[in-house]
Scaffold this motif. Structure first.
Motif, PDB file in Angstrom:
ATOM      1  N   ILE A 198      -9.026 -12.524  -3.268  1.00  0.00           N
ATOM      2  CA  ILE A 198      -9.011 -11.729  -1.896  1.00  0.00           C
ATOM      3  C   ILE A 198      -8.775 -11.974  -0.630  1.00  0.00           C
ATOM      4  N   GLY A 199      -8.465 -11.432   0.606  1.00  0.00           N
ATOM      5  CA  GLY A 199      -7.886 -12.043   1.459  1.00  0.00           C
ATOM      6  C   GLY A 199      -7.530 -10.683   3.209  1.00  0.00           C
ATOM      7  N   ALA A 200      -8.421 -11.062   4.222  1.00  0.00           N
ATOM      8  CA  ALA A 200      -7.505 -10.789   5.273  1.00  0.00           C
ATOM      9  C   ALA A 200      -8.338 -10.834   6.683  1.00  0.00           C
TER      10      ALA A 200
ATOM     11  N   GLY B  82      -5.394 -20.710  -4.221  1.00  0.00           N
ATOM     12  CA  GLY B  82      -4.119 -20.647  -3.771  1.00  0.00           C
ATOM     13  C   GLY B  82      -4.014 -19.311  -3.091  1.00  0.00           C
ATOM     14  N   TYR B  83      -3.399 -18.667  -2.355  1.00  0.00           N
ATOM     15  CA  TYR B  83      -3.166 -17.448  -1.477  1.00  0.00           C
ATOM     16  C   TYR B  83      -2.926 -16.905  -2.602  1.00  0.00           C
ATOM     17  N   ARG B  84      -3.936 -15.435  -3.002  1.00  0.00           N
ATOM     18  CA  ARG B  84      -4.156 -14.595  -3.747  1.00  0.00           C
ATOM     19  C   ARG B  84      -3.878 -15.149  -5.344  1.00  0.00           C
TER      20      ARG B  84
ATOM     21  N   ILE C  33      -9.965  -1.128  12.089  1.00  0.00           N
ATOM     22  CA  ILE C  33      -8.258  -1.775  11.690  1.00  0.00           C
ATOM     23  C   ILE C  33      -7.621  -1.467  10.833  1.00  0.00           C
ATOM     24  N   ARG C  34      -8.172  -1.410   9.376  1.00  0.00           N
ATOM     25  CA  ARG C  34      -7.962  -0.942   8.057  1.00  0.00           C
ATOM     26  C   ARG C  34      -8.144   0.923   7.829  1.00  0.00           C
ATOM     27  N   ARG C  35      -8.667   1.255   8.390  1.00  0.00           N
ATOM     28  CA  ARG C  35      -8.452   1.858   8.624  1.00  0.00           C
ATOM     29  C   ARG C  35      -7.489   3.108   9.120  1.00  0.00           C
ATOM     30  N   ALA C  36      -6.517   2.459  10.022  1.00  0.00           N
ATOM     31  CA  ALA C  36      -5.477   2.871  10.720  1.00  0.00           C
ATOM     32  C   ALA C  36      -3.987   2.675  10.096  1.00  0.00           C
ATOM     33  N   LYS C  37      -4.690   1.735   9.905  1.00  0.00           N
ATOM     34  CA  LYS C  37      -3.242   1.437   8.798  1.00  0.00           C
ATOM     35  C   LYS C  37      -3.156   1.309   7.343  1.00  0.00           C
ATOM     36  N   LEU C  38      -4.246   1.274   7.178  1.00  0.00           N
ATOM     37  CA  LEU C  38      -3.958   1.647   4.541  1.00  0.00           C
ATOM     38  C   LEU C  38      -4.261   2.494   4.219  1.00  0.00           C
ATOM     39  N   PRO C  39      -4.712   3.121   3.190  1.00  0.00           N
ATOM     40  CA  PRO C  39      -3.825   4.741   2.688  1.00  0.00           C
ATOM     41  C   PRO C  39      -5.565   4.789   2.420  1.00  0.00           C
TER      42      PRO C  39
ATOM     43  N   ALA D  96      -2.927   0.732  -4.897  1.00  0.00           N
ATOM     44  CA  ALA D  96      -3.552  -0.410  -4.902  1.00  0.00           C
ATOM     45  C   ALA D  96      -3.545  -1.395  -4.153  1.00  0.00           C
ATOM     46  N   GLY D  97      -3.375  -1.436  -2.745  1.00  0.00           N
ATOM     47  CA  GLY D  97      -3.395  -2.032  -1.207  1.00  0.00           C
ATOM     48  C   GLY D  97      -2.325  -2.371  -1.696  1.00  0.00           C
ATOM     49  N   SER D  98      -2.030  -3.400  -1.044  1.00  0.00           N
ATOM     50  CA  SER D  98      -0.773  -4.689  -0.976  1.00  0.00           C
ATOM     51  C   SER D  98       0.113  -4.188  -2.270  1.00  0.00           C
TER      52      SER D  98
ATOM     53  N   LYS E 248       3.001  -9.786  -2.607  1.00  0.00           N
ATOM     54  CA  LYS E 248       3.305 -10.978  -2.480  1.00  0.00           C
ATOM     55  C   LYS E 248       3.537 -11.315  -0.610  1.00  0.00           C
ATOM     56  N   ASN E 249       3.320 -11.618  -0.015  1.00  0.00           N
ATOM     57  CA  ASN E 249       3.995 -12.185   1.631  1.00  0.00           C
ATOM     58  C   ASN E 249       4.633 -13.643   0.706  1.00  0.00           C
ATOM     59  N   PRO E 250       5.877 -13.731   0.916  1.00  0.00           N
ATOM     60  CA  PRO E 250       7.687 -14.758   0.840  1.00  0.00           C
ATOM     61  C   PRO E 250       6.606 -15.987   1.532  1.00  0.00           C
TER      62      PRO E 250
ATOM     63  N   GLN F 155       2.145   1.604   6.716  1.00  0.00           N
ATOM     64  CA  GLN F 155       2.093  -0.118   6.507  1.00  0.00           C
ATOM     65  C   GLN F 155       2.849  -0.215   5.106  1.00  0.00           C
ATOM     66  N   PRO F 156       4.170  -0.386   4.891  1.00  0.00           N
ATOM     67  CA  PRO F 156       5.387  -0.225   4.387  1.00  0.00           C
ATOM     68  C   PRO F 156       4.952  -1.453   2.679  1.00  0.00           C
ATOM     69  N   LEU F 157       3.626  -2.065   3.322  1.00  0.00           N
ATOM     70  CA  LEU F 157       3.900  -2.804   1.397  1.00  0.00           C
ATOM     71  C   LEU F 157       3.281  -2.222   0.068  1.00  0.00           C
ATOM     72  N   VAL F 158       2.576  -1.145   1.199  1.00  0.00           N
ATOM     73  CA  VAL F 158       1.672  -0.219   0.364  1.00  0.00           C
ATOM     74  C   VAL F 158       2.783   0.545  -0.110  1.00  0.00           C
TER      75      VAL F 158
ATOM     76  N   PRO G 243       5.431  -9.111  -6.948  1.00  0.00           N
ATOM     77  CA  PRO G 243       4.997  -7.611  -7.241  1.00  0.00           C
ATOM     78  C   PRO G 243       2.883  -8.891  -6.767  1.00  0.00           C
ATOM     79  N   GLU G 244       2.154  -8.057  -5.628  1.00  0.00           N
ATOM     80  CA  GLU G 244       0.741  -8.612  -5.694  1.00  0.00           C
ATOM     81  C   GLU G 244      -0.233  -8.034  -7.022  1.00  0.00           C
ATOM     82  N   VAL G 245       0.149  -6.932  -6.759  1.00  0.00           N
ATOM     83  CA  VAL G 245      -0.786  -5.953  -8.373  1.00  0.00           C
ATOM     84  C   VAL G 245      -0.229  -6.439  -8.854  1.00  0.00           C
TER      85      VAL G 245
HETATM   86  N1  EPU Z   1       4.977  -5.217   9.796  1.00  0.00           N
HETATM   87  C1  EPU Z   1       5.920  -4.723   9.952  1.00  0.00           C
HETATM   88  N2  EPU Z   1       6.304  -3.133  10.124  1.00  0.00           N
HETATM   89  C2  EPU Z   1       5.196  -2.381   9.808  1.00  0.00           C
HETATM   90  C3  EPU Z   1       3.528  -2.805   9.223  1.00  0.00           C
HETATM   91  C4  EPU Z   1       3.951  -5.090   9.141  1.00  0.00           C
HETATM   92  O1  EPU Z   1       6.791  -5.474  10.411  1.00  0.00           O
HETATM   93  O2  EPU Z   1       5.135  -1.211   9.086  1.00  0.00           O
HETATM   94  C5  EPU Z   1       5.042  -6.523  10.569  1.00  0.00           C
HETATM   95  C6  EPU Z   1       4.521  -6.910  11.204  1.00  0.00           C
HETATM   96  O3  EPU Z   1       4.681  -7.761  12.045  1.00  0.00           O
HETATM   97  C7  EPU Z   1       2.977  -7.331  11.164  1.00  0.00           C
HETATM   98  C8  EPU Z   1       2.892  -8.089  10.233  1.00  0.00           C
HETATM   99  O4  EPU Z   1       3.839  -7.569   9.536  1.00  0.00           O
HETATM  100  O5  EPU Z   1       2.448  -8.592  12.059  1.00  0.00           O
HETATM  101  C9  EPU Z   1       1.880  -8.310   8.910  1.00  0.00           C
HETATM  102  O6  EPU Z   1       1.059  -7.180   8.663  1.00  0.00           O
HETATM  103  P1  EPU Z   1      -0.176  -7.099   8.591  1.00  0.00           P
HETATM  104  O7  EPU Z   1      -1.277  -7.039   9.674  1.00  0.00           O
HETATM  105  O8  EPU Z   1      -0.418  -5.056   8.504  1.00  0.00           O
HETATM  106  O9  EPU Z   1      -0.650  -7.517   7.005  1.00  0.00           O
HETATM  107  P2  EPU Z   1       0.608  -7.703   6.035  1.00  0.00           P
HETATM  108  O10 EPU Z   1       0.249  -9.107   6.094  1.00  0.00           O
HETATM  109  O11 EPU Z   1       1.231  -6.973   5.800  1.00  0.00           O
HETATM  110  C10 EPU Z   1      -2.021  -8.965   5.192  1.00  0.00           C
HETATM  111  C11 EPU Z   1      -2.182  -9.349   3.336  1.00  0.00           C
HETATM  112  C12 EPU Z   1      -3.083  -7.886   3.539  1.00  0.00           C
HETATM  113  C13 EPU Z   1      -4.581  -7.897   4.518  1.00  0.00           C
HETATM  114  C14 EPU Z   1      -3.404  -8.122   6.046  1.00  0.00           C
HETATM  115  C15 EPU Z   1      -4.079  -8.375   6.785  1.00  0.00           C
HETATM  116  C16 EPU Z   1      -0.925  -9.345   1.629  1.00  0.00           C
HETATM  117  C17 EPU Z   1      -0.419  -9.288   0.583  1.00  0.00           C
HETATM  118  N3  EPU Z   1      -1.611  -8.659   1.799  1.00  0.00           N
HETATM  119  O12 EPU Z   1      -0.822  -7.665   5.070  1.00  0.00           O
HETATM  120  O13 EPU Z   1      -4.399  -7.629   2.358  1.00  0.00           O
HETATM  121  O14 EPU Z   1      -5.060  -6.633   5.021  1.00  0.00           O
HETATM  122  O15 EPU Z   1      -2.515  -8.666   5.229  1.00  0.00           O
HETATM  123  O16 EPU Z   1      -4.887  -9.666   6.235  1.00  0.00           O
HETATM  124  O17 EPU Z   1      -1.288 -10.704   2.112  1.00  0.00           O
HETATM  125  C18 EPU Z   1      -4.328  -6.332  -0.116  1.00  0.00           C
HETATM  126  O18 EPU Z   1      -4.123  -7.929  -0.236  1.00  0.00           O
HETATM  127  O19 EPU Z   1      -4.444  -5.575  -0.758  1.00  0.00           O
HETATM  128  C19 EPU Z   1      -4.048  -6.604   1.484  1.00  0.00           C
HETATM  129  C20 EPU Z   1      -3.993  -4.858   2.063  1.00  0.00           C
END
Ligand code: EPU
Length: 338
Positions: free
Chosen positions: A125-127, A160-162, A219-225, A233-235, A238-240, A296-299, A333-335
């Protein structure tokens, strides 16, 4: 030890999907785990943590194991370093809170990540610029091939990454505890976007692990459910990571927009999937009871509380196809889908 047949797993997955398993076993000690009559357990056998990274797409025909091994021990290494030995069933954030309260640096950026310690070592896990592997000194496992106790040092875990070796050796190792190396030496990590800003106005030299933890929680409370309020299930993806040439193509295509990205040491580029999903206008998009989270549209969230796995999979496929079409990038998917 808890042993329940036809067990409802709704409270064991943070997405709150309705699914059951043929047998659920929660053990309190490693000795109990070793005494199980493995040959007669309904197959297949899987091990879960808090279920914060799982999507059950149907009932599970086999046995689900869960660790209730909860202990935290400190081993002072002298000078600055402290080792913490933590049972796999400990809630990861309980360990982080303890480390921060003790004034130890290393885990604070990982505050409030859902899940348990064993799964954290599988998933790396990472953040906010820190990954579990940065503080893991070793992983203690049972090898289910011969029931030997095996201790993997961090370089042997294939992190490695996740990702880790434990993900690829599915089912072979059961993590029983994790060794974390933390330090008393002042070492805040504030460079990830948003962290330093959240601490603005404070004297950087006077920071403590507990103060940084507080900022990360905000920070997390403001962005994540909040998992207690809405299932997710969080993100979800994965970020490509892509070759630089591919990134340049996207830059040329999307100009004049600036594309957020991180240059990795090997010359490849990581682009936030959240940016791609946002750019495609998916924020708030729904399929049945599932929804792309607005902040946070990754969620993907179980917005109605009644979402089916199919609702989630529909959104997942729409996003993967649209991202592929627009950016030529395959999201993964990360999930974990079960
Ligand atoms: N962004 C947008 N629009 C949005 C939200 C974000 O364009 O609505 C862009 C912004 O440029 C922002 C970037 O996405 O700077 C990155 O966003 P954020 O910092 O929220 O992080 P993330 O890359 O989306 C990753 C982890 C999270 C972790 C955060 C903070 C993965 C898959 N996810 O998300 O981990 O909390 O960084 O470090 O690597 C999880 O794994 O479940 C998780 C929540």
């Amino acid at each position: 030890m808890k042993r329940i047949e036809n067990y409802d797993l709704s409270s064991h997955n943070t997405f709150r999907m309705k699914a059951s398993c043929a047998l659920y076993i929660e053990y309190d000690t490693v000795a109990e785990l070793m005494e199980l009559d493995w040959k007669n357990l309904p197959a297949p056998v899987m091990h879960i943590g808090a279920g914060s990274n799982l999507l059950f797409t149907g009932d599970y025909p086999g046995t689900v194991l869960h660790s209730n091994v909860k202990y935290i021990k400190y081993v002072d290494m002298g000078l600055d370093d402290v080792l913490m030995t933590v049972g796999a069933g400990v809630t990861f954030d309980d360990f982080v809170a303890k480390a921060c309260d003790a004034g130890l640096w290393g885990a604070e950026n990982l505050s409030l990540i859902p899940g348990e310690v064993g799964a954290a070592a599988v998933q790396n896990i990472g953040a906010y610029g820190v990954e579990a592997k940065d503080i893991i000194a070793g992983v203690v496992c049972l090898d289910t091939r011969d029931w030997s106790k095996t201790v993997f040092k961090t370089p042997e875990c294939g992190y490695g990454y996740r990702d880790s070796m434990f993900k690829h050796e599915k089912g072979r190792y059961i993590i029983t505890s994790v060794l974390f190396r933390l330090t008393r030496k002042f070492s805040p990590k504030l460079d990830y976007g948003g962290v330093r800003k959240a601490l603005e106005g404070l004297d950087e030299k006077a920071l403590t692990p507990a103060i940084v933890r507080g900022a990360i929680i905000d920070i997390r409370r403001a962005k994540l459910p909040d998992p207690d309020e809405v299932g997710s299930a969080g993100s979800f993806f994965k970020n490509p990571v892509m070759p630089r040439e591919q990134f340049e193509k996207i830059v040329a295509q999307e100009q004049p927009k600036e594309i957020p990205h991180f240059d990795l040491p090997d010359g490849t580029v990581k682009v936030p999937a959240a940016w791609m999903i946002d750019t495609l206008g998916f924020k708030g998009a729904r399929s049945g009871g599932a929804q792309v989270y607005e902040k946070q549209p990754l969620v993907i969230v179980n917005a109605s509380g009644e979402a089916t796995a199919q609702d989630v999979l529909d959104l997942e496929n729409q996003i993967i196809n649209s991202v592929k079409q627009r950016f030529g990038v395959e999201l993964h998917p990360e999930v974990e889908h079960i």
